[in-house]
Write an enzyme that holds these catalytic residues in place. Structure first.
Site, mmCIF file in Angstrom:
data_model
loop_
_atom_site.group_PDB
_atom_site.id
_atom_site.type_symbol
_atom_site.label_atom_id
_atom_site.label_comp_id
_atom_site.label_asym_id
_atom_site.label_seq_id
_atom_site.Cartn_x
_atom_site.Cartn_y
_atom_site.Cartn_z
ATOM 1 N N CYS A 251 2.226 3.559 11.835
ATOM 2 C CA CYS A 251 3.147 3.038 10.825
ATOM 3 C C CYS A 251 3.457 4.153 9.840
ATOM 4 C CB CYS A 251 2.566 1.817 10.123
ATOM 5 S SG CYS A 251 1.152 2.173 9.053
ATOM 6 N N HIS B 147 0.831 -1.195 0.000
ATOM 7 C CA HIS B 147 0.000 0.000 0.000
ATOM 8 C C HIS B 147 0.867 1.246 0.000
ATOM 9 C CE1 HIS B 147 0.847 -0.970 4.222
ATOM 10 N NE2 HIS B 147 0.807 0.334 4.450
#
Length: 692
Positions: A210, A65
């Site tokens: 993240c 992603h």
């Protein structure tokens, strides 16, 4: 979610053998629907994200992603692989692959939906249904969260009803359902047994984050929450993702018995959690081993172990994985110190260089400008810049030591680290003394933090007790035990650099050139740079040669990529050609990171070519006996370089070597019948994006 994924974005027979090929196959579906405008540019962004941290998760899941300027609308593509594809998960290949594409400026609503998908992936029922889906439309509906057809309840089940049954609440189905879907005969469900008196559960607050903030952040939160339910522990998670974050209620934080940080980017407002038992790990640890983390923080609370996570995290925090060895941790601690030292190097070194450029090399003999300054004289301004730069440069060793200790033990390590670094300067232990002082200070603080202390003293530990005791220990060791041996070693290193000549100097230059170009601003690059800068603290002819070789080699990678994209642009994507234009300026300014986009997309060709050119430049710079008094500046400090014309020749030679090699390697890939690009259309020779 139904707008983000359709049957056209699902491949239930994904035949790709690598994660790069899988990303390409799914991304091509996005391009076909107009969701992605530049396939190569988007794949380069995916590869760059993958290079930060593998996106494979336990349970056979891969979630490549990224956020990209080449994405027109938030999009999700799904592929199911029979053979499995390695995405770096500890338990093996992934058979469920989700490619998540978010626009660079995606709004919070879209990112929140994508985050909801990340939480769904933690459900075994969800992944089981995807593995058994028989059609693309069925898989798309599952992912989109569309409601299944309602089923009649079976006899013996309990349902909630109200009104018509004369009561509100659960009733038990005691007869078969009617053909028209009615419930059938019902009776009030048996009253539940009285609940036993509740015992206050152990309370944990957690923060997950993240680099992209789309997937891992929310998956770690879901895993920790489920782990808490299984362990009978109350877990409340603050997700610091791309959709923003909502701060936990201060009362919830205050009532918590422990803290878990599962993150790969700095925790925002970390000081809110100070004074509690804390477990600090990477985000993947939160996903893969939540039960272990919960058990660990409970154990710390029971043992009364005190941690003080106040202040901003270091720029290179430990990932906390169980496989991380001491060598990896040591590298991160050292890089913490170097990272904070570099701004002092740049500012102080450039001011010193300007002083030399304006006032000549005798400017170091000028009196203090506080007592002798003439507004209209250039020499006075030169002396001013030189003396300001000298003071900034004097902080190098204390800052190095202080922030090595900070990387190890957080804010309590700063005082003993700075004290140890200052002692290293006092006893002429130099750069090596600063390294030793930082490690000793951090280790001492960590040891003190493991001591069980009464709750009443915890508040003053990080502010008073720890800095006091650690400074005493560090001062004793640096002054009376290890300081003099380290100073002797530093003097020996200085003498060795002063005597470098001939083949030895050339070999050292080539080695430093290889290191500067290996990871383009990463840890190996920083080690070579720190070695050169450390020599400037006690400058001599040898250390000035080393500084010149390091800077020259660091300029080569971006300059070479700029030259290659200019000479053979058809071997590069449109995005890379645009990056090549900027790389001219970045390379000339000694910013090695200008070559990172090229290395992220094609590391097996770009990095070896860059290293070869860097080695050539470093070796030639040493052979030509070029010197440099400034630690930064690129071509803009050419007047301060000894033998400037030969220095420029060394840079040009390395740049040409790297450019020729990268062109040859990319050209060979294009022409290879069975190579990486085999089977692709003629214009697609550069479409394989390889994670660095």
């Amino acid at each position: 979610m139904s707008r983000m994924i359709t049957a056209d974005l699902v491949d239930l027979d994904l035949s790709a053998g690598t994660k790069e090929a899988a990303a390409r196959s799914l991304a091509e579906r996005m391009v076909a629907l107009g969701r992605v405008t530049d396939l190569d540019g988007f794949l380069a962004d995916v590869a760059a994200r993958e290079a930060q941290m593998p996106t494979g998760l336990d349970g056979g899941i891969g979630i490549p992603h990224c956020r990209s300027a080449h994405v027109t609308a938030p999009t999700l593509a799904f592929g199911r692989s029979r053979a499995g594809i390695d995405f770096g998960a500890a338990d093996g290949p992934a058979d469920l692959i989700f490619l998540i594409a978010a626009p660079a400026g995606a709004d919070d609503a879209h990112l929140t939906i994508l985050s909801s998908l990340a939480r769904l992936l933690m459900s075994e029922d969800f992944t089981r249904a995807l593995r058994s889906a028989s059609s693309a439309s069925e898989a798309a509906a599952l992912i989109a969260g569309e409601e299944p057809e309602p089923e009649s309840p079976e006899a013996g089940s309990s349902v909630d009803v109200d009104g018509p049954f004369g009561t509100d609440g659960p009733v038990e189905v005691v007869g078969p359902a009617g053909v028209d879907g009615s419930l059938g005969a019902v009776a009030p469900a048996p009253a539940p047994a009285p609940a036993p008196a509740e015992v206050a559960p152990f309370r944990i607050v957690a923060v997950t984050s993240c680099p992209t903030g789309i997937a891992h952040t929310y998956m770690a939160a879901e895993a920790l929450e489920k782990g808490g339910e299984a362990a009978g522990v109350e877990v409340v998670v603050e997700t610091q993702g791309s959709a923003g974050f909502t701060r936990l209620d201060p009362a919830v934080v205050e009532a918590a018995d422990g803290v878990i940080f599962a993150h790969d980017v700095p925790v925002r407002e970390k000081e809110r959690f100070a004074g509690k038992p804390t477990v600090d790990v990477g985000v993947k640890a939160g996903i893969n081993r939540p039960a272990e983390l919960i058990s660990e923080v409970r154990g710390k609370a029971e043992r009364g172990e005190f941690t003080a996570p106040a202040g901003s995290p270091t720029p290179v925090e430990s990932a906390g994985e169980p496989t991380e060895g001491y060598g990896t941790k040591l590298r991160k601690w050292l890089m913490s110190g170097v990272g904070y030292m570099v701004p002092f190097v740049a500012a102080g070194g450039l001011l010193i260089a300007l002083g030399f450029a304006i006032g000549g090399y005798d400017i170091d003999k000028a009196p203090s400008v506080a007592e002798h300054f003439a507004w209209g004289q250039a020499d006075s301004w030169a002396a001013l810049m030189f003396q300001i730069g000298g003071l900034a440069f004097a902080f190098l060793v204390p800052v190095l030591a202080g922030y090595i200790a900070y990387g190890m033990a957080d804010r309590p390590g700063l005082v003993p680290g700075f004290v140890g670094g200052s002692i290293a300067l006092t006893i002429d232990a130099g750069f090596l003394g600063g390294l030793a002082a930082g490690l000793i200070a951090g280790g001492t603080v960590l040891a003190i933090q493991k001591v069980k202390v009464p709750a009443a003293l915890r508040g003053i530990m990080p502010v008073v007790v720890i800095p006091l005791l650690a400074s005493i220990v560090v001062g004793f060791l640096m002054f009376l035990v290890i300081g003099k041996p380290i100073a002797g070693l530093q003097n020996a290193l200085t003498d060795w650099l002063s005597g470098l000549s001939g083949a030895n100097a050339v070999i050292l230059g080539a080695l430093l050139g290889l290191m500067m170009c290996f990871d383009l601003g990463g840890p190996v690059n920083k080690v070579a740079y720190a070695f050169a800068v450390g020599g400037l603290a006690t400058p001599n002819e040898g250390s000035l040669k080393v500084m010149a070789a390091v800077m020259a080699a660091g300029m080569v990678p971006p300059l070479a990529m700029a030259l290659a994209t200019t000479v053979r642009g058809r071997l590069f994507t449109r995005t890379e050609r645009e990056n090549g234009k900027a790389a001219w300026v970045l390379g000339a300014s000694f910013i090695s990171e200008g070559a990172i986009p090229f290395a992220a997309a094609d590391p097996l060709r770009v990095i070896p070519a860059a290293m070869a050119g860097g080695a050539v430049t470093g070796a030639l710079s040493m052979a030509f006996e070029c010197t440099l008094r400034a630690p930064h500046g690129g071509v803009f400090v050419i007047p301060l370089i000894g033998n400037p014309l030969l220095y420029l020749l060394a840079i040009v030679a390395g740049t040409v070597v790297s450019a020729v090699l990268v062109i040859a390697l990319k050209g060979a890939r294009k022409s290879a019948p069975d190579g990486v690009g085999a089977g692709e259309p003629p214009h697609a020779e550069t479409k394989v994006a390889v994670a660095a």
